[in-house]
Design a protein around this motif. Structure first.
Motif, PDB file in Angstrom:
ATOM      1  N   PRO A  33      48.000  27.954  21.035  1.00 28.93           N
ATOM      2  CA  PRO A  33      48.512  28.339  22.356  1.00 28.93           C
ATOM      3  C   PRO A  33      47.448  28.891  23.294  1.00 28.93           C
ATOM      4  O   PRO A  33      47.623  28.848  24.511  1.00 28.93           O
ATOM      5  CB  PRO A  33      49.550  29.415  22.044  1.00 28.93           C
ATOM      6  CG  PRO A  33      49.846  29.290  20.607  1.00 28.93           C
ATOM      7  CD  PRO A  33      48.643  28.710  19.954  1.00 28.93           C
TER       8      PRO A  33
ATOM      9  N   MET B 242      46.306  27.032  26.301  1.00 27.25           N
ATOM     10  CA  MET B 242      47.174  26.980  27.471  1.00 27.25           C
ATOM     11  C   MET B 242      46.504  27.649  28.689  1.00 27.25           C
ATOM     12  O   MET B 242      46.762  27.295  29.828  1.00 27.25           O
ATOM     13  CB  MET B 242      48.475  27.696  27.138  1.00 27.25           C
ATOM     14  CG  MET B 242      49.624  27.333  28.008  1.00 27.25           C
ATOM     15  SD  MET B 242      51.093  28.151  27.442  1.00 27.25           S
ATOM     16  CE  MET B 242      52.063  26.747  27.047  1.00 27.25           C
ATOM     17  N   LEU B 243      45.635  28.621  28.397  1.00 28.68           N
ATOM     18  CA  LEU B 243      44.969  29.338  29.495  1.00 28.68           C
ATOM     19  C   LEU B 243      44.081  28.397  30.310  1.00 28.68           C
ATOM     20  O   LEU B 243      43.850  28.619  31.498  1.00 28.68           O
ATOM     21  CB  LEU B 243      44.137  30.489  28.937  1.00 28.68           C
ATOM     22  CG  LEU B 243      44.927  31.555  28.172  1.00 28.68           C
ATOM     23  CD1 LEU B 243      44.021  32.673  27.712  1.00 28.68           C
ATOM     24  CD2 LEU B 243      46.041  32.119  29.046  1.00 28.68           C
TER      25      LEU B 243
ATOM     26  N   ALA C  87      46.031  26.953  32.958  1.00 26.58           N
ATOM     27  CA  ALA C  87      46.249  27.905  34.060  1.00 26.58           C
ATOM     28  C   ALA C  87      45.001  27.984  34.936  1.00 26.58           C
ATOM     29  O   ALA C  87      45.092  27.977  36.172  1.00 26.58           O
ATOM     30  CB  ALA C  87      46.595  29.272  33.500  1.00 26.58           C
TER      31      ALA C  87
ATOM     32  N   SER D 267      49.587  21.722  29.282  1.00 22.51           N
ATOM     33  CA  SER D 267      49.818  23.033  29.915  1.00 22.51           C
ATOM     34  C   SER D 267      49.441  22.970  31.389  1.00 22.51           C
ATOM     35  O   SER D 267      49.992  23.706  32.215  1.00 22.51           O
ATOM     36  CB  SER D 267      49.072  24.147  29.194  1.00 22.51           C
ATOM     37  OG  SER D 267      47.713  24.053  29.431  1.00 22.51           O
TER      38      SER D 267
END
Lengths: 375, 154
Positions: free
Chosen positions: A106, A109-110, A113, A357
């Motif tokens: 996970p 996922m940054l 962003a 993401s």
């Protein structure tokens, strides 16, 4: 003879001007790139053909042009102007996407962003160039590298710019293999590009089932305006993972998305009539769109390098470039650039995590801009 | 109006800063939740133990009736072992009939059509138990050694 002259004066040959010819060339180029070069053919071919349709000059009042309220094209274009098609495309994307790599790691996922920084920096750039805030937001979203999201937001905020923004967004998505690699090589060292990612853990079926429910609730509670896009994205994914709804998932990822893509591509193309499309604003949109795309790529790469300062198990910073949500093209480009350095380095599976993401991030970003600027 | 003046006039910096913050917040929160998801599922699977621990800790509710005591937990583990043996026996026969190597979707489809209960989780257990192993070419093989040693344990 008079009748013949009268008829000739109403034909496309008599009504066309040089701008139509330019647009016809652009349409033909799109079709060429799609068919001969395989650059996003499923998008570029319908858009290219739509451009040809939109730039056949027609006699006003016959209900032929896409901008005439009683025309067939106008009815089909309704799905674009009301933001109906993009969420349906998202449902199909959801039904095709496997979020396992994201669930396994996970933290990646940054990167999705970080790449969205491009949207907001370009928004500022467009404001500085004198665009109205709603137009600036629609231009900024091109950096999300997500055609449906760009069309959705533009339909909500700046309907007059749908044509140029959609064409810019899809053009840059198609040009991912051309635009991204130089930026990736510029911002990473060879040593960094050689980093191998560790094998992701096995993800259980239950995790994959629960994920779309948690994700839609969390994201849409934080940014409710992302609901139309993320709601359908995660519903499509739940249909896929539930297995018992395989028939629906199959419909979403084949017939629904294919039908909508044809209608969306063709009508967006047809909306680029020369008199609407060939303006100073369009040039500004194309320049800012390219900038947005480059900034988004660079943001993802730089953020990955920053993350490496804190992570014990380093990640390959090339993955940051997959944070732009051109699925799966930017992930493929990461794989390609990684393998150019080391043919035994397989990054595709890992790059899919920031890539998907990025889809979520750009939809959230669009929702935020919409909620800021609506009305 | 252009330049910084235009950005300031439209509160551009504020919108951009809040916007990127919200995007990060959404994705950070989501990544934190999903990073804990598999741990939560493990706890959920073993919830009786945790409930009993909690009961003992607070000494308010004595574990009886609906709550499963430790012995029962052992029994459920034993039942699981019996189940996995039975499942492995069923799948061994099934795999013999479809041949090796085989694809998992095909195996599950046939198992479903034959009315075998919960084929997905059973196959998942068989993979976890090393009874079904990948052939590194996208297909799977039946691990006869592991199956024989499991059978001998009975």
């Amino acid at each position: 003879m008079e009748m013949f002259i009268d008829f000739f004066s109403n034909t496309g040959f008599a009504l066309a001007d040089y701008r139509n010819v330019i647009m016809l060339c652009i349409g033909a180029l799109f079709i060429y790139l799609g068919i001969a070069r395989h650059y996003e053919p499923l998008l570029l071919v319908p858009i290219g053909f739509g451009i040809l349709l939109g730039n056949i000059p027609v006699f006003k009042g016959l209900g032929l042009s896409i901008y005439e309220p009683n025309s067939v094209l106008h009815y089909l274009y309704f799905g674009v102007t009301q933001g109906i098609y993009p969420p349906l495309i998202f449902m199909g994307i959801g039904a095709m996407t496997d979020f396992s790599t994201l669930l396994a790691r996970p933290v990646l996922m940054l990167l999705g962003a970080a790449a969205q920084t491009g949207i907001f920096l370009t928004f500022l750039g467009a404001l500085a160039l004198g665009f109205a805030p709603n137009e600036a937001a629609s231009i900024g979203i091109i950096g999300g590298a997500d055609g449906p999201t760009a069309i959705f937001l533009t339909a909500k905020l700046a309907k007059n710019l749908i044509g140029p923004i959609a064409v810019a967004a899809y053009s840059y998505m198609a040009l991912v293999p051309v635009i991204q690699p130089p930026i990736m090589r510029l911002l990473t060292t060879r040593k960094e590009r050689l980093i191998k990612m560790e094998e992701p853990r096995q993800v259980s079926k239950r995790e994959r089932l629960i994920f779309p429910i948690i994700a839609v609730l969390l994201c849409c509670y934080i940014a409710p305006a992302a609901l139309p896009l993320l709601g359908l994205l995660f519903m499509g994914n739940l249909l896929k993972e539930a297995v018992v709804t395989e028939r629906l998932a199959q419909a979403a990822r084949t017939s629904v998305i294919d039908t909508v893509t044809i209608l969306l591509g063709m009508t967006v193309g047809a909306s680029t009539q020369a008199d609407v499309f060939l303006t100073g604003k369009s040039i500004g949109i194309f320049v800012l769109g390219a900038l947005s795309f480059c900034v988004a790529t660079a943001s993802g790469l730089i953020f990955a390098k920053i993350m490496n300062l804190f992570l014990k198990q380093k990640i390959n910073p090339l993955l940051g470039a997959a944070g732009v949500s051109a699925v799966p093209d930017s992930a493929r480009v990461v794989q390609m650039v990684g393998q150019a350095e080391d043919p035994t380095n397989f990054l595709l599976m890992h790059a899919m995590a920031p890539n998907v993401s990025g889809v979520i991030g750009s939809a959230v970003g669009a929702g935020i801009l919409w909620s800021f600027l609506v009305g | 109006m252009t330049g910084i003046d235009a950005i300031l006039y439209h509160n551009g910096f504020g919108m951009a800063a809040v916007g990127i913050t919200i995007v990060f917040t959404a994705l950070v929160v989501l990544s934190l939740v999903i990073s804990q998801l598999h741990k939560l599922l493990i706890i959920w699977d073993d919830r009786e133990t945790y409930i009993n621990k909690a009961c003992r800790f607070f000494s308010v509710l004595k574990p009886k009736g609906g709550l499963v005591p430790k012995k029962a937990k052992k029994e459920s583990k034993a039942a699981y072992v019996i189940n996995i043996k039975e499942s492995s026996r069923q799948f061994s026969i099934l795999i013999q009939s479809i041949g090796e190597p085989f694809s998992l979707p095909e195996l599950i489809r046939i198992a479903e059509s034959l009315g075998i209960e919960r084929p997905y989780s059973t196959v998942s257990h068989l993979i976890a138990g090393n009874l079904i192993i990948p052939d590194q070419k996208g297909f799977f093989l039946w691990n006869h050694e592991a199956y024989n040693s499991l059978s001998r344990r009975s």
